[in-house]
Enzyme design. Structure first.
Site, mmCIF file in Angstrom:
data_model
loop_
_atom_site.group_PDB
_atom_site.id
_atom_site.type_symbol
_atom_site.label_atom_id
_atom_site.label_comp_id
_atom_site.label_asym_id
_atom_site.label_seq_id
_atom_site.Cartn_x
_atom_site.Cartn_y
_atom_site.Cartn_z
ATOM 1 N N ASP A 117 11.731 9.285 9.838
ATOM 2 C CA ASP A 117 10.798 9.305 8.658
ATOM 3 C C ASP A 117 11.090 10.698 8.153
ATOM 4 O O ASP A 117 10.539 11.572 8.636
ATOM 5 C CB ASP A 117 9.361 9.288 9.077
ATOM 6 C CG ASP A 117 8.977 7.615 8.945
ATOM 7 O OD1 ASP A 117 9.893 6.863 8.825
ATOM 8 O OD2 ASP A 117 7.895 7.373 9.121
ATOM 9 N N ASP B 196 2.901 15.296 4.688
ATOM 10 C CA ASP B 196 3.931 14.065 4.385
ATOM 11 C C ASP B 196 4.668 14.558 3.012
ATOM 12 O O ASP B 196 4.781 13.684 2.143
ATOM 13 C CB ASP B 196 3.106 12.726 4.135
ATOM 14 C CG ASP B 196 2.559 12.065 5.440
ATOM 15 O OD1 ASP B 196 3.696 12.376 6.515
ATOM 16 O OD2 ASP B 196 1.692 11.695 5.571
ATOM 17 N N HIS C 155 3.768 -1.381 5.630
ATOM 18 C CA HIS C 155 2.707 -2.070 6.765
ATOM 19 C C HIS C 155 2.174 -3.270 6.187
ATOM 20 O O HIS C 155 2.331 -3.627 4.964
ATOM 21 C CB HIS C 155 1.422 -1.186 6.819
ATOM 22 C CG HIS C 155 1.711 0.334 7.235
ATOM 23 N ND1 HIS C 155 2.052 1.294 6.479
ATOM 24 C CD2 HIS C 155 1.459 1.049 8.523
ATOM 25 C CE1 HIS C 155 2.265 2.304 7.214
ATOM 26 N NE2 HIS C 155 1.839 2.045 8.526
ATOM 27 N N ASP D 206 -0.854 17.234 8.813
ATOM 28 C CA ASP D 206 0.096 16.187 8.326
ATOM 29 C C ASP D 206 0.014 15.966 6.938
ATOM 30 O O ASP D 206 -0.624 15.409 6.195
ATOM 31 C CB ASP D 206 -0.172 14.639 8.854
ATOM 32 C CG ASP D 206 1.162 13.975 9.024
ATOM 33 O OD1 ASP D 206 2.338 14.219 8.227
ATOM 34 O OD2 ASP D 206 1.016 12.634 9.265
ATOM 35 N N GLU E 101 6.744 5.608 16.845
ATOM 36 C CA GLU E 101 6.830 6.791 16.354
ATOM 37 C C GLU E 101 5.828 7.991 16.867
ATOM 38 O O GLU E 101 4.628 7.684 16.809
ATOM 39 C CB GLU E 101 6.503 6.505 14.692
ATOM 40 C CG GLU E 101 6.337 7.909 13.830
ATOM 41 C CD GLU E 101 6.035 7.482 12.471
ATOM 42 O OE1 GLU E 101 5.473 8.142 11.778
ATOM 43 O OE2 GLU E 101 6.316 6.550 12.013
#
Length: 457
Positions: free
Chosen positions: A317, A330, A122, A328, A253
């Site tokens: 991803d 990850d 980002h 979430d 996304e």
């Protein structure tokens, strides 16, 4: 994510000391492929052999692994119940440009030693905000110049860039869907700059994750108006992309919830419908995160299968979550069956390029050693290498494909073929049943397919 204080030119952490020029990961060399190494040796690849050829391409070409900068180099291990645990020796926790440069150099040493060819970031991951847009852009330009130098030195490329349109307090009610037009303008200005630096760095794509494009309550929300604004925002993006000659693939996304109660990019089908509604489907593809797919209540591979089926799968991803938790997390993907199902789709559609498998993952809060950063990525890369080999065998033998083909064989001729061509009528359907009687149930044989898959993984 980084904070949003203006960048300083000196560290605020007086106790911090880092010796310039030394390795960021001392004692860890370039990760090697050692298939015969003992199970206890986790700093090598046992399955991922970059140059091994599968179906005419190398593993490296099929899988196109990428490291995300945000979790791996900006993650702190902090959560709502505890302070940061991932205190890296090169990071003084300040928002200085010096600290940002150390992080970036550490990142490229990591990419090189791990052996990946791509990275993602980002805008706010790599450069701190300034007091105004001009200073913010200057900070970003300075960091992009360093990134370009490091890319040239290491051969690592930018898979895709993205803009953080969700962390700053001004985006609390959304970016392109914000009820305040001034916030819309701020997001648009940020993306304009993001596209420019993506072009400069040779990004192969540009991703939009609508982190706060949604609502917490319908009582204060005009859904149609917000979606119209988002559609208009993306049309501006396409116009500027073409104007500056950026050739990267634009991607959206999907995610159903979190941080918003409901997000407009709920899942693959929702995003595809949005893109078609606003005539953007020729300009965008989807970047699918399976952890988000699970949050939407679907099976791990569902959004990947759907997006690919409509020719809209652009990148992945590669992560996973804990379904028993429901948020979430990850996590690094370590399930070979899941990876097999994902790679099978990649092989069937002829690859992911210009997309790839980006590890949008974070080590657990408790995994505090520097080597854990390598071990987690190595394990995930090995998992996908095993999935690639299994998927190759599945497609090569054709057992499962033949079974699926047989299941739908009634549509290959006669009445079924006429239905698929859109040439049948309700009257013909009635006449067929009148003549042939009610059809008999045919077994779906789910357990047969599951058992067959297990023989490959």
């Amino acid at each position: 994510m980084s904070s949003f204080a203006p960048a300083s030119k000196s560290s605020e952490a007086s106790s911090f000391a880092y010796e310039s020029g030394k390795e960021f990961f001392p004692g860890i060399g370039e990760i090697q492929y050692k298939p015969d190494s003992p199970a206890s040796d986790v700093l090598c690849f046992k399955y991922y052999n970059p140059q091994e050829v599968v179906r005419g391409r190398t593993m490296e070409e099929w899988l196109r692994f990428s490291v995300c900068f945000w979790h791996t180099f900006r993650g702190t291990g902090a959560d709502p119940f505890g302070y940061p645990t991932l205190c890296r020796p090169w990071d003084d926790q300040s928002d200085s440009m010096e600290n940002a440069k150390r992080r970036l150099r550490a990142g490229f040493e990591f990419f090189k030693k791990l052996g990946v060819k791509y990275w993602c970031f980002h805008d706010r991951d790599i450069a701190p905000m300034g007091a105004d847009l001009k200073t913010t852009n200057q900070n970003l330009d300075e960091m992009v110049d360093l990134a370009l130098q490091l890319q040239k030195e290491t051969g690592v490329k930018l898979l895709w860039a993205t803009c953080n349109l969700f962390a700053h307090p001004v985006y609390a009610c959304g970016a392109s869907t914000n009820p305040d037009a001034a916030v819309f303008a701020m997001a648009a200005a940020q993306v304009k700059k993001g596209l420019e630096i993506a072009k400069k760095l040779g990004a192969e794509g540009f991703v939009f994750w609508g982190g706060r494009e949604g609502y917490q309550s319908l009582l204060n929300t005009d859904v149609k108006r917000e979606l119209n604004h988002m559609g208009g925002f993306f049309k501006m993006v396409v116009q500027y992309k073409n104007k500056i000659g950026f050739n990267g693939q634009l991607l959206i996304e999907p995610k159903p919830k979190e941080p918003m109660k409901h997000q407009y990019d709920y899942d693959a089908q929702t995003v595809i419908a949005f893109l078609k509604t606003y005539n953007l489907d020729k300009d965008f593809k989807l970047n699918i995160e399976p952890n988000h797919t699970s949050l939407a209540g679907h099976g791990y591979e569902h959004d990947i299968v759907v997006a690919s089926g409509y020719g809209m799968l652009g990148s992945i991803d590669a992560n996973t979550g804990s379904p028993d938790l429901g948020w979430d997390t990850d996590q690094f993907p370590m399930d070979v069956k899941n990876s097999t199902l994902v790679v099978k789709v990649i092989l069937e559609q002829g690859g992911l390029a210009p997309g790839g498998l980006n590890f949008d993952c974070k080590v657990r809060r408790e995994s505090t050693a520097l080597e854990d950063m390598f071990i987690s990525h190595i394990g995930a890369m090995d998992t996908f290498a095993r999935g690639l080999r299994a998927a190759d065998k599945i497609l090569d033998e054709g057992v499962m494909a033949d079974a699926v083909k047989e299941r739908y064989s009634s549509y290959d001729s006669g009445l079924g073929a006429k239905i698929e061509k859109g040439e049948a009528s309700l009257e013909e359907m009635e006449e067929f049943i009148m003549s042939n009687g009610f059809p008999q149930p045919v077994s779906g044989q789910q357990e047969k397919y599951e058992s067959t898959l297990n023989r490959y993984v």
